[in-house]
Write an enzyme that holds these catalytic residues in place. Structure first.
Site, mmCIF file in Angstrom:
data_model
loop_
_atom_site.group_PDB
_atom_site.id
_atom_site.type_symbol
_atom_site.label_atom_id
_atom_site.label_comp_id
_atom_site.label_asym_id
_atom_site.label_seq_id
_atom_site.Cartn_x
_atom_site.Cartn_y
_atom_site.Cartn_z
ATOM 1 N N CYS A 287 0.823 -1.222 0.000
ATOM 2 C CA CYS A 287 0.000 0.000 0.000
ATOM 3 C C CYS A 287 0.851 1.262 0.000
ATOM 4 O O CYS A 287 0.377 2.335 -0.369
ATOM 5 C CB CYS A 287 -0.952 -0.007 1.189
ATOM 6 S SG CYS A 287 -0.099 -0.213 2.761
ATOM 7 N N GLU A 391 -5.590 3.174 -7.503
ATOM 8 C CA GLU A 391 -4.528 2.306 -6.998
ATOM 9 C C GLU A 391 -4.413 1.080 -7.911
ATOM 10 O O GLU A 391 -5.366 0.329 -8.080
ATOM 11 C CB GLU A 391 -4.851 1.855 -5.570
ATOM 12 C CG GLU A 391 -3.734 1.017 -4.981
ATOM 13 C CD GLU A 391 -3.953 0.649 -3.520
ATOM 14 O OE1 GLU A 391 -2.996 0.771 -2.744
ATOM 15 O OE2 GLU A 391 -5.071 0.241 -3.174
#
Length: 487
Positions: A287, A391
């Site tokens: 992440c 993302e």
């Protein structure tokens, strides 16, 4: 082709015992594309049994002193370290990451998570104030919340699961853990060590299965007052909805679209290898990975040339190959999703400088059906492109030029996420100024992923709610009570 007899079959761990499940899910080896493991497909029934076990164990565990819990946790860390190589091999095979990454990052950190919280639990203090004119003294106490529901992702399986279990049990809670159904093996291996470490039955229960079935049962259970989740922003929205009727405490660590800002006075000899690593480490499946690189225009061409050269040095290969820098992505579906972003970028007129669709990928014979992808660098992409907004969570990064400090701050903040950012500059004043204005929970300058576990970890905006760290995790996993005594 391996026969069904060689399949590893996992079982749930409830009340200190392994319990078979009535149905199972296939889990794949990402480096070959073959099914190699069967994971319990748990649901309400299994979660109910885990809640009962956790409830029964709570009084005994929460009554232990922090010192007793600390000793047990240190013993568990010893046992994980003793089996480090077996854990690393299993994590690499199950997740697709390189054996080197599992050996040097995942498993050492999983053991250290227990050591860290075993130590920090001994050093918390509470507050006390006096009101002499009222003959009153006020003080606070912190008590464990109860049963913690812990849901962890597939990218750093044992690393992130232990980052939740450790503070939860250190604080005196009992837990129901649910690892990702795609990467459950190391959690199952850890369960085998819990009894040896002295963790009583029912303190740590592990229920394997999918989010919609097992995760849903944990999140919506009225007797699980606290949920810690690491994963996608979309799943987190659902968790918030399911938790709302019960007023649960939530800690949500979600996605990121992390910028690196490279000013013209950056030390490129340090910046380039580190930014390649921050873009592609663990196949870009972290992440905190960098996926938007803003480079000041005067050095843009030089940076791009050197960055692509460095990215091409990263070897994609079998996860078990100690010379590989990048292993396999987690699943066939995820690989397709990541490749589609590159296709979209190309269709929008962006330039793909290396990697997917540009360079050929040579793989060993046994890995031809695995989920591999070359590190991919995209340039000339617009800020509003999905590749700059969403993302991707793979080995893909975008490089774009900028002119001024003011402009780059605005552009770096121009996404829905706010997890991490990196700044490269030798101007100390600029570093402080820019770091303060970036909408990110973590800002690294002239480095990446240097972690101090004492300090808060987490994101703003769509990157999450709450923080994790020595003090933050302790506060999350306890309830504070103010007591007033009149004398």
């Amino acid at each position: 082709m391996a026969g069904p007899k060689t399949l590893l079959v996992l079982e749930n761990f409830i009340n200190g015992k392994f319990v078979p499940c009535s149905s199972y899910i296939d889990s794949y080896d990402p480096s070959t594309g073959d099914v190699y493991c069967r994971v319990p497909d748990s649901g309400k029934e299994e979660v109910e049994a885990a809640v009962t076990a956790a409830r029964d164990a709570f009084l005994g565990w929460s009554s232990k002193s922090p010192q007793e819990r600390s000793q047990i946790m240190n013993k568990l860390a010893d046992l994980i370290e003793h089996d480090l190589e077996a854990f690393a091999q299993a994590e690499s095979k199950d997740q697709g990451k390189t054996i080197t990454f599992a050996r040097t990052v995942d498993i050492p950190r999983a053991a250290y998570n227990f050591r860290f919280f075993a130590s920090s639990i001994l050093h918390h203090t509470t507050e006390c104030t006096q009101m002499d004119h009222m003959d009153c003294m006020h003080y606070t106490v912190r008590t464990p919340v109860g049963i913690a529901g812990l849901i962890s992702p597939w990218n750093l399986p044992l690393y992130l699961l232990t980052w939740k279990i450790a503070p939860a049990i250190a604080s005196g809670n009992t837990v129901i853990a649910k690892p990702s159904e795609m990467t459950s093996v190391t959690a199952w291996m850890m369960c085998k060590l819990l009894g040896k470490a002295g963790i009583p039955p029912g303190v740590v229960n592990t229920v394997f299965g999918t989010g919609p079935k097992a995760g849903e049962a944990i999140v919506s259970h009225p007797d699980v007052p606290l949920i810690s989740f690491t994963g996608s922003t979309l799943t987190a929205q659902h968790i918030r909805e399911r938790s709302a009727p019960h007023c649960k405490k939530l800690s949500l660590e979600l996605g990121g679209k992390n910028p690196a800002i490279i000013f013209e006075d950056a030390n490129l000899d340090q910046c380039i290898p580190t930014t390649v690593r921050s873009s592609f480490a663990n196949q870009g499946e972290i992440c905190l990975c960098t996926s938007r690189i803003f480079v000041q225009r005067s050095i843009y061409n030089e940076f791009l040339k050197r960055f692509v050269e460095e990215a091409r040095k990263w070897k994609v290969g079998s996860p078990s190959d100690p010379t590989a820098s990048i292993g396999a992505l987690i699943s066939k579906e995820h690989l397709e999703k990541v490749k589609n972003y590159v296709k979209k970028a190309r269709a929008e007129g962006a330039r793909i400088l290396c990697g997917e669709g540009v360079d050929s990928l040579a793989l060993p014979t046994g890995n031809q059906n695995g989920y591999f992808m070359l590190p991919t660098v995209i340039a000339e992409v617009k800020d509003e492109s999905c590749c700059m907004q969403e993302e991707i969570f793979g080995p893909v990064t975008c490089v774009v030029p900028f002119d001024t400090e003011e402009e780059v701050i605005k552009r770096a903040n121009g996404v829905k996420y706010g997890l991490a950012a990196t700044i490269w500059s030798s101007n100390v004043g600029r570093v402080h100024r820019v770091a303060k204005r970036l909408q990110a929970g973590l800002v690294w300058t002239n480095c990446w992923l240097v972690r101090e576990l004492n300090l808060p970890f987490g994101g703003m905006k769509a990157s999450g709610i709450g923080r994790e760290g020595a003090k933050e995790s302790y506060e999350f996993f306890t309830e504070v009570k103010t007591i007033t005594i009149k004398h």
